[in-house]
Motif scaffolding. Structure first.
Motif, PDB file in Angstrom:
ATOM      1  N   LEU A 213       0.835  -1.189   0.000  1.00 36.21           N
ATOM      2  CA  LEU A 213       0.000   0.000   0.000  1.00 36.21           C
ATOM      3  C   LEU A 213       0.873   1.244   0.000  1.00 36.21           C
ATOM      4  O   LEU A 213       2.047   1.206   0.390  1.00 36.21           O
ATOM      5  CB  LEU A 213      -0.899   0.015   1.246  1.00 36.21           C
ATOM      6  CG  LEU A 213      -1.853  -1.174   1.426  1.00 36.21           C
ATOM      7  CD1 LEU A 213      -2.414  -1.160   2.836  1.00 36.21           C
ATOM      8  CD2 LEU A 213      -2.979  -1.105   0.412  1.00 36.21           C
TER       9      LEU A 213
ATOM     10  N   THR B 279       2.045   4.294   1.797  1.00 31.87           N
ATOM     11  CA  THR B 279       2.099   4.547   3.238  1.00 31.87           C
ATOM     12  C   THR B 279       2.362   6.016   3.544  1.00 31.87           C
ATOM     13  O   THR B 279       3.150   6.357   4.412  1.00 31.87           O
ATOM     14  CB  THR B 279       3.201   3.683   3.884  1.00 31.87           C
ATOM     15  OG1 THR B 279       4.453   3.972   3.235  1.00 31.87           O
ATOM     16  CG2 THR B 279       2.887   2.213   3.757  1.00 31.87           C
TER      17      THR B 279
ATOM     18  N   ARG C 206      -6.868   3.318   8.447  1.00 28.87           N
ATOM     19  CA  ARG C 206      -7.243   3.495   7.041  1.00 28.87           C
ATOM     20  C   ARG C 206      -7.950   2.242   6.530  1.00 28.87           C
ATOM     21  O   ARG C 206      -7.426   1.130   6.637  1.00 28.87           O
ATOM     22  CB  ARG C 206      -5.982   3.774   6.218  1.00 28.87           C
ATOM     23  CG  ARG C 206      -5.267   5.038   6.668  1.00 28.87           C
ATOM     24  CD  ARG C 206      -3.883   5.146   6.112  1.00 28.87           C
ATOM     25  NE  ARG C 206      -3.879   5.224   4.656  1.00 28.87           N
ATOM     26  CZ  ARG C 206      -2.791   5.471   3.941  1.00 28.87           C
ATOM     27  NH1 ARG C 206      -1.639   5.690   4.557  1.00 28.87           N
ATOM     28  NH2 ARG C 206      -2.860   5.514   2.641  1.00 28.87           N
ATOM     29  N   PRO C 207      -9.146   2.365   5.975  1.00 30.60           N
ATOM     30  CA  PRO C 207      -9.909   1.189   5.539  1.00 30.60           C
ATOM     31  C   PRO C 207      -9.166   0.315   4.530  1.00 30.60           C
ATOM     32  O   PRO C 207      -9.340  -0.908   4.532  1.00 30.60           O
ATOM     33  CB  PRO C 207     -11.171   1.797   4.906  1.00 30.60           C
ATOM     34  CG  PRO C 207     -11.319   3.125   5.591  1.00 30.60           C
ATOM     35  CD  PRO C 207      -9.914   3.610   5.809  1.00 30.60           C
ATOM     36  N   GLU C 208      -8.314   0.901   3.695  1.00 29.46           N
ATOM     37  CA  GLU C 208      -7.616   0.084   2.705  1.00 29.46           C
ATOM     38  C   GLU C 208      -6.572  -0.838   3.324  1.00 29.46           C
ATOM     39  O   GLU C 208      -6.073  -1.754   2.675  1.00 29.46           O
ATOM     40  CB  GLU C 208      -6.950   0.984   1.651  1.00 29.46           C
ATOM     41  CG  GLU C 208      -5.900   1.940   2.191  1.00 29.46           C
ATOM     42  CD  GLU C 208      -6.469   3.299   2.540  1.00 29.46           C
ATOM     43  OE1 GLU C 208      -5.718   4.291   2.435  1.00 29.46           O
ATOM     44  OE2 GLU C 208      -7.659   3.357   2.917  1.00 29.46           O
ATOM     45  N   VAL C 209      -6.235  -0.592   4.605  1.00 27.67           N
ATOM     46  CA  VAL C 209      -5.277  -1.461   5.299  1.00 27.67           C
ATOM     47  C   VAL C 209      -5.969  -2.681   5.887  1.00 27.67           C
ATOM     48  O   VAL C 209      -5.360  -3.733   6.042  1.00 27.67           O
ATOM     49  CB  VAL C 209      -4.554  -0.667   6.411  1.00 27.67           C
ATOM     50  CG1 VAL C 209      -3.645  -1.574   7.235  1.00 27.67           C
ATOM     51  CG2 VAL C 209      -3.760   0.488   5.816  1.00 27.67           C
ATOM     52  N   TRP C 210      -7.261  -2.562   6.201  1.00 29.97           N
ATOM     53  CA  TRP C 210      -7.954  -3.612   6.920  1.00 29.97           C
ATOM     54  C   TRP C 210      -7.895  -4.978   6.242  1.00 29.97           C
ATOM     55  O   TRP C 210      -7.634  -5.977   6.915  1.00 29.97           O
ATOM     56  CB  TRP C 210      -9.408  -3.201   7.164  1.00 29.97           C
ATOM     57  CG  TRP C 210      -9.536  -1.955   8.001  1.00 29.97           C
ATOM     58  CD1 TRP C 210      -8.544  -1.333   8.696  1.00 29.97           C
ATOM     59  CD2 TRP C 210     -10.706  -1.184   8.210  1.00 29.97           C
ATOM     60  NE1 TRP C 210      -9.009  -0.211   9.336  1.00 29.97           N
ATOM     61  CE2 TRP C 210     -10.351  -0.092   9.056  1.00 29.97           C
ATOM     62  CE3 TRP C 210     -12.024  -1.292   7.780  1.00 29.97           C
ATOM     63  CZ2 TRP C 210     -11.265   0.865   9.461  1.00 29.97           C
ATOM     64  CZ3 TRP C 210     -12.946  -0.349   8.194  1.00 29.97           C
ATOM     65  CH2 TRP C 210     -12.571   0.725   9.031  1.00 29.97           C
TER      66      TRP C 210
ATOM     67  N   ASP D 282     -12.419  -6.798   8.620  1.00 28.49           N
ATOM     68  CA  ASP D 282     -13.412  -6.289   7.681  1.00 28.49           C
ATOM     69  C   ASP D 282     -14.214  -5.119   8.232  1.00 28.49           C
ATOM     70  O   ASP D 282     -15.121  -4.612   7.573  1.00 28.49           O
ATOM     71  CB  ASP D 282     -14.372  -7.401   7.259  1.00 28.49           C
ATOM     72  CG  ASP D 282     -15.131  -7.995   8.447  1.00 28.49           C
ATOM     73  OD1 ASP D 282     -14.968  -7.495   9.582  1.00 28.49           O
ATOM     74  OD2 ASP D 282     -15.881  -8.965   8.234  1.00 28.49           O
TER      75      ASP D 282
END
Length: 287
Positions: free
Chosen positions: A170, A172, A254-258, A264
């Motif tokens: 991702l 960062t 950050r939701p994209e890390v979950w 979820d």
């Protein structure tokens, strides 16, 4: 990343150095008009404490030099008071003069004569030197000029904590969010972040005997941070632990890390909607 000096601190610095200018002027005039009386008064103050008296002197050569020094520090303080930020470069000069006066008197007290006069001047001028350096540090910590360097250093530290191309495929870029957090934390929050970054930057030089942190390669940066984390000095470990906590807090929110960590978002949502503030959280999560 550009901390702003609060108006109340700028005003306090103006008052501080204006007061110092008046005090220096009054003290210099007192020394010049009553040189022997000043010595007698200090001897009288130290006598009940068991200090031997300083001998009087009819020689006025040193008085002339001392008066010139007091005029100089008075002018320095007066110039700083007019514009503490713009003339902050004069503060270390004032501190150097006061430190020299303090250290020489301390030396005379220890190696020549333990007179109260020497001790009093060593303590007073030493304290004034620290005040001048403290004021300079405040101005430096809120200076906008090094903002670009601060941003690059913060990016280097964060990239070492969460490497690009590491376990998380991702982007960062955490520096902007972390800087905003410090700015909201306190009016001097960004100044505190600047001091923290400088500790890491030059801690590599002091503790690891390497180049400054920003000039190291990525692998060396990771080793430098690991040395902070495993240091025998508690404050050093705590400093890095605090920065690491804040950085990773911003990273994992950050939701994209979950998905990368197998989360979820449903667990926290269920806990919030089942809690005592369920209505508030339901409205917040719905927006």
């Amino acid at each position: 990343m550009a901390p702003a000096m609060p108006d109340r601190i700028l005003g306090a610095l103006r008052v501080l150095f204006a007061g110092l200018a008046l005090a220096f002027a009054a003290t210099g005039l007192l020394f010049f008009l009553f040189p022997d009386g000043t010595v007698r008064a200090l001897n009288a103050a130290g006598s009940p404490l068991g200090f031997p008296p300083a001998p009087p002197s009819a020689l006025r050569f040193w008085l002339s030099l001392g008066l010139a020094y007091m005029v100089l520090v008075t002018l320095l303080a007066a110039q700083i008071a007019r514009d503490p930020r713009g003339r902050a470069h004069l503060m270390p000069l004032l501190a150097a003069g006061k430190a020299t006066s303090s250290l020489t008197c301390a030396g005379y007290f220890v190696f020549s004569l333990p007179a109260f006069l020497y001790l009093a001047n060593a303590l007073v001028d030493g304290a004034l030197a620290l005040v001048a350096l403290g004021a300079w540090a405040v101005v430096w910590a809120t200076d906008e000029a090094p903002a670009a360097r601060d941003a690059a250093l913060l990016r280097a530290v964060l990239d070492a904590l969460v490497p690009r191309g590491g376990p998380f495929p991702l982007d960062t870029d955490l520096d902007a969010g972390l800087a905003r957090y410090f700015a909201r934390l306190h009016p001097l929050g960004l100044a505190g972040l600047r001091l923290l970054l400088r500790a890491i930057e030059y801690g590599a030089v002091v503790f690891e005997r390497t180049r400054p942190f920003s000039r190291l390669d990525p692998a060396a940066r990771e080793r430098a941070l690991a040395a902070w984390e495993t240091s025998r000095l508690g404050p050093r470990r705590q400093l890095l632990a605090s920065l690491k906590l804040l950085a990773l807090m911003h990273f994992y929110e950050r939701p994209e890390v979950w998905p990368a960590v197998g989360y979820d978002g449903a667990y926290l949502r269920r806990k919030l909607l089942a809690g005592p503030n369920a209505a508030h959280h339901a409205a917040r999560l719905a927006t």
